[in-house]
Write a protein that holds these residues in place. Structure first.
Motif, PDB file in Angstrom:
ATOM      1  N   ASN A 499       0.646  -1.094   0.019  1.00  0.00           N
ATOM      2  CA  ASN A 499      -0.059  -0.052  -0.113  1.00  0.00           C
ATOM      3  C   ASN A 499       1.026   1.449  -0.157  1.00  0.00           C
ATOM      4  O   ASN A 499       0.179   2.652  -0.365  1.00  0.00           O
ATOM      5  CB  ASN A 499      -0.941   0.232   1.481  1.00  0.00           C
ATOM      6  N   ASN A 500       1.927   1.299   0.241  1.00  0.00           N
ATOM      7  CA  ASN A 500       2.895   2.146   0.067  1.00  0.00           C
ATOM      8  C   ASN A 500       3.425   3.032  -0.729  1.00  0.00           C
ATOM      9  O   ASN A 500       3.504   3.930  -1.493  1.00  0.00           O
ATOM     10  CB  ASN A 500       4.237   1.755   0.702  1.00  0.00           C
ATOM     11  N   SER A 501       2.694   1.700  -2.154  1.00  0.00           N
ATOM     12  CA  SER A 501       3.172   2.206  -3.619  1.00  0.00           C
ATOM     13  C   SER A 501       2.391   3.461  -3.854  1.00  0.00           C
ATOM     14  O   SER A 501       2.139   3.938  -4.931  1.00  0.00           O
ATOM     15  CB  SER A 501       3.823   1.018  -4.381  1.00  0.00           C
ATOM     16  N   SER A 502       0.615   3.168  -3.024  1.00  0.00           N
ATOM     17  CA  SER A 502      -0.396   4.251  -3.773  1.00  0.00           C
ATOM     18  C   SER A 502      -0.187   5.557  -3.669  1.00  0.00           C
ATOM     19  O   SER A 502      -0.654   6.054  -4.921  1.00  0.00           O
ATOM     20  CB  SER A 502      -1.488   3.918  -2.809  1.00  0.00           C
ATOM     21  N   SER A 503       0.451   5.898  -3.104  1.00  0.00           N
ATOM     22  CA  SER A 503       0.961   7.200  -2.791  1.00  0.00           C
ATOM     23  C   SER A 503       1.562   7.678  -4.248  1.00  0.00           C
ATOM     24  O   SER A 503       1.729   8.934  -5.086  1.00  0.00           O
ATOM     25  CB  SER A 503       0.610   8.017  -1.772  1.00  0.00           C
ATOM     26  N   HIS A 504       2.509   7.268  -4.122  1.00  0.00           N
ATOM     27  CA  HIS A 504       3.646   7.479  -5.462  1.00  0.00           C
ATOM     28  C   HIS A 504       2.322   7.456  -6.424  1.00  0.00           C
ATOM     29  O   HIS A 504       3.354   8.218  -7.387  1.00  0.00           O
ATOM     30  CB  HIS A 504       4.715   6.532  -5.036  1.00  0.00           C
ATOM     31  N   LEU A 505       2.342   6.174  -6.645  1.00  0.00           N
ATOM     32  CA  LEU A 505       1.328   6.435  -8.183  1.00  0.00           C
ATOM     33  C   LEU A 505       0.688   7.316  -8.696  1.00  0.00           C
ATOM     34  O   LEU A 505       0.281   7.789  -9.522  1.00  0.00           O
ATOM     35  CB  LEU A 505       1.033   4.557  -8.103  1.00  0.00           C
ATOM     36  N   SER A 506      -0.258   7.449  -7.584  1.00  0.00           N
ATOM     37  CA  SER A 506      -1.422   8.591  -7.230  1.00  0.00           C
ATOM     38  C   SER A 506      -0.368   9.652  -7.932  1.00  0.00           C
ATOM     39  O   SER A 506      -0.810  10.675  -8.698  1.00  0.00           O
ATOM     40  CB  SER A 506      -1.838   8.936  -6.411  1.00  0.00           C
ATOM     41  N   SER A 507       0.889  10.040  -7.247  1.00  0.00           N
ATOM     42  CA  SER A 507       1.414  10.954  -7.659  1.00  0.00           C
ATOM     43  C   SER A 507       1.677  11.669  -9.222  1.00  0.00           C
ATOM     44  O   SER A 507       2.377  12.548  -9.199  1.00  0.00           O
ATOM     45  CB  SER A 507       2.846  11.716  -6.363  1.00  0.00           C
ATOM     46  N   GLN A 508       2.252   9.905  -9.937  1.00  0.00           N
ATOM     47  CA  GLN A 508       2.289  10.101 -10.976  1.00  0.00           C
ATOM     48  C   GLN A 508       1.346  10.235 -11.971  1.00  0.00           C
ATOM     49  O   GLN A 508       1.514   9.574 -13.044  1.00  0.00           O
ATOM     50  CB  GLN A 508       3.052   8.784 -11.217  1.00  0.00           C
ATOM     51  N   ASN A 509       0.067  10.519 -11.248  1.00  0.00           N
ATOM     52  CA  ASN A 509      -1.422  10.300 -12.070  1.00  0.00           C
ATOM     53  C   ASN A 509      -0.993   9.244 -13.000  1.00  0.00           C
ATOM     54  O   ASN A 509      -1.751   8.900 -14.410  1.00  0.00           O
ATOM     55  CB  ASN A 509      -1.068  11.237 -13.311  1.00  0.00           C
ATOM     56  N   THR A 510      -0.596   8.087 -12.182  1.00  0.00           N
ATOM     57  CA  THR A 510      -1.240   6.710 -12.355  1.00  0.00           C
ATOM     58  C   THR A 510      -1.320   5.685 -11.825  1.00  0.00           C
ATOM     59  O   THR A 510      -1.699   6.271 -10.686  1.00  0.00           O
ATOM     60  CB  THR A 510      -0.304   5.684 -13.094  1.00  0.00           C
ATOM     61  N   THR A 511      -1.862   4.854 -11.799  1.00  0.00           N
ATOM     62  CA  THR A 511      -2.504   3.218 -10.445  1.00  0.00           C
ATOM     63  C   THR A 511      -0.928   2.505 -11.165  1.00  0.00           C
ATOM     64  O   THR A 511      -1.285   1.477 -10.164  1.00  0.00           O
ATOM     65  CB  THR A 511      -3.672   3.060 -11.051  1.00  0.00           C
ATOM     66  N   ALA A 512      -0.092   2.178 -12.519  1.00  0.00           N
ATOM     67  CA  ALA A 512       0.512   0.810 -12.313  1.00  0.00           C
ATOM     68  C   ALA A 512       2.276   1.906 -12.722  1.00  0.00           C
ATOM     69  O   ALA A 512       1.712   2.314 -13.438  1.00  0.00           O
ATOM     70  CB  ALA A 512      -0.317  -0.059 -12.868  1.00  0.00           C
TER      71      ALA A 512
END
Length: 522
Positions: A499-512
């Motif tokens: 779950n730590n990855s979620s905020s990082h991916l969101s900041s990149q405007n992506t989910t994956a």
């Protein structure tokens, strides 16, 4: 639950005596009701659901039972929790799990721990033997587990010689679905392989869950999402005669193919010109032959990279979930839905010029022009005879990169197999027995993972067979080509993305993020 060694406990079966403070571990009175016990036995034998008071039996997707208020004394449970939290916990992490586990509780002398051990493997074991109509052994197999934020135990079936019934006693604060950490139960297909989660049991204070260990008892502890709460539990197994197990299902092999004919200009259109310089290739090859691995940054030309990155996030690509979840869980692109630039990148990695480039970068025999004279003629002839058809025969190689062995001389032409993967929160791959162990060159070309951190997971870990030693870790790095040559005793897995990855991916405007993953065989 992860494997533990079997041990015996001389305390099991003894009557409980009053100890410090006069507290006793006493099981719920509902379990002592003869009518309830008979109802449980009948329902279990008929594989039907049953509920009475604090006991709830359900047979879907496989027989399991939840007993609320398992112990009558709340003060005893609170004291037991306090004793357990004082134990020494060891961090455990591999492909399957990440959590903290205590040492074996067989020898612990603390009052409440010894009390609960005697009750579970004494009075409760006798009750359970009568309900299941199975002679459960007095073997003690129990430990304490702590799951904190991002801890997880992925899909498995608990089957190990001697295990018959698994149990978990929860000692958790008030728990909600949003906290994660549920005990998820999987449905199975006609091959006894897990398919999907069909039931989730929420941890509850002083509740005990048990289920029969069988070829279909696939379950997992979902990732803990709460940053404040600790999922504390006692868990273990009752041992007895194992249930019959069907023959192990072997997945059909993925077809391999020889290189596809393409003009050399494809390389100059796509690959960073630095990697096309023969002098630079020689330096790369020397490093690769010394280490059997290398990462080549900025591999694709920027304009091509930009086009592919953009296309990967389009709705045009159809993604399918790859399973089963006891082996892998990630998105795989349907080749028929590839946009044109993604198709061109795929063809680049499958092309004859790229096989030649890989030979020059690694020293491996992936093209007949890079082989010795005798082998070159044999491989060239075989490639021409194949005329582009698929080849599912395994390739082999020597233990050292770049050296040709007699083992390869009886093989066909060099082949490859690949896929385009999407990696998001919750995705992973696991080690499993059915993977074919052979020599191969692994290629990963990551995209869309700028700023990725190791604590997110998603890295590829190489380990030695039957050992915990980590040989190499490949971290996702945007537009970096990772090449790893592995032998028959080297296995790999991709760590669960938490779950730590979620905020990082969101900041990149992506989910994956994405990778082209190929395996090449000499």
């Amino acid at each position: 639950m992860p494997p533990k060694k079997r041990q015996n406990d001389s305390e099991t079966g003894k009557r409980n005596k009053k100890g410090k403070g006069g507290e006793l571990a006493v099981i719920n009175s509902d379990m002592k009701d003869h009518a309830v016990q008979k109802g449980m036995t009948d329902a279990w034998q008929r594989k039907e659901s049953y509920s009475n008071g604090n006991i709830h039996l359900d047979c879907e997707p496989f027989p399991h039972c939840q007993i609320t208020h398992f112990l009558q004394s709340e003060s005893f449970v609170e004291s037991l929790q306090a004793e357990l939290l004082l134990l020494n916990f060891n961090s455990k992490s591999n492909d399957l799990y990440k959590f903290q586990q205590s040492d074996d509780l067989k020898e612990r002398k603390e009052h409440h721990i010894s009390q609960i051990r005697s009750v579970i493997f004494g009075e409760f074991r006798v009750w359970l033997s009568e309900v299941l109509q199975v002679d459960l052994e007095a073997t003690v197999d129990i430990s304490c587990a702590k799951y904190d934020h991002t801890d997880v135990l992925l899909c498995h079936d608990d089957e190990l010689e001697g295990r018959r019934v698994a149990f978990i006693l929860y000692l958790v604060p008030p728990w909600e679905v949003k906290d994660g950490g549920t005990l998820d139960l999987f449905s199975t297909d006609e091959h006894c392989q897990p398919v999907s989660v069909v039931k989730s049991l929420l941890p509850r204070w002083n509740s005990l869950v048990f289920f029969e260990v069988s070829p279909v008892s696939f379950h997992q502890v979902a990732e803990v999402l709460s940053e404040e709460k600790c999922r504390l539990s006692l868990s273990g197994w009752f041992h007895g005669p194992s249930l019959p197990r069907p023959s192990r299902y072997i997945e059909p092999p993925v077809p391999r193919h020889t290189h596809i004919p393409r003009d050399e200009s494809l390389l100059f259109e796509w690959v960073n010109e630095m990697y096309l310089d023969p002098r630079y290739q020689a330096r790369v090859q020397q490093e690769f032959e010394e280490n059997s691995e290398i990462c080549l940054p900025s591999f694709l030309q920027e304009e091509k990279l930009r086009q592919v990155r953009s296309a990967l996030q389009s709705s045009e690509i159809q993604w399918e979930r790859r399973g089963p979840p006891n082996k892998r869980c990630y998105g795989c692109a349907d080749m028929q839905s590839f946009p044109s630039c993604v198709q061109e990148c795929w063809e680049l990695l499958s092309s004859e010029p790229f096989f030649m480039l890989l030979s020059n970068l690694t020293g491996l025999s992936l093209h007949y022009l890079c082989m010795n004279e005798d082998e070159s003629e044999d491989r060239k002839s075989e490639t021409e005879n194949k005329d582009g058809e698929g080849n599912t025969q395994a390739g082999g190689s020597s233990a050292d990169a770049g050296n040709l062995s007699a083992e390869k001389k009886d093989k066909g032409p060099p082949t490859c197999v690949g896929e385009l993967r999407r990696w998001a929160h919750g995705d992973y791959t696991l080690l499993h027995d059915s993977v074919k162990r052979e020599y191969a060159l692994d290629l990963q070309l990551h995209m869309g993972c700028a700023g990725w951190k190791v604590e997110f997971g998603g890295f590829t870990s190489y380990i030695a067979h039957d050992e915990d030693e980590e040989l190499l870790t490949v971290y996702p790095e945007d537009n970096s080509l990772a090449l790893v040559y592995r032998d028959k005793d080297t296995l790999k897995f991709i760590k669960h993305i938490n779950n730590n990855s979620s905020s990082h991916l969101s900041s990149q405007n992506t989910t994956a993020f994405y990778d082209f993953s190929f395996n090449y065989y000499e």
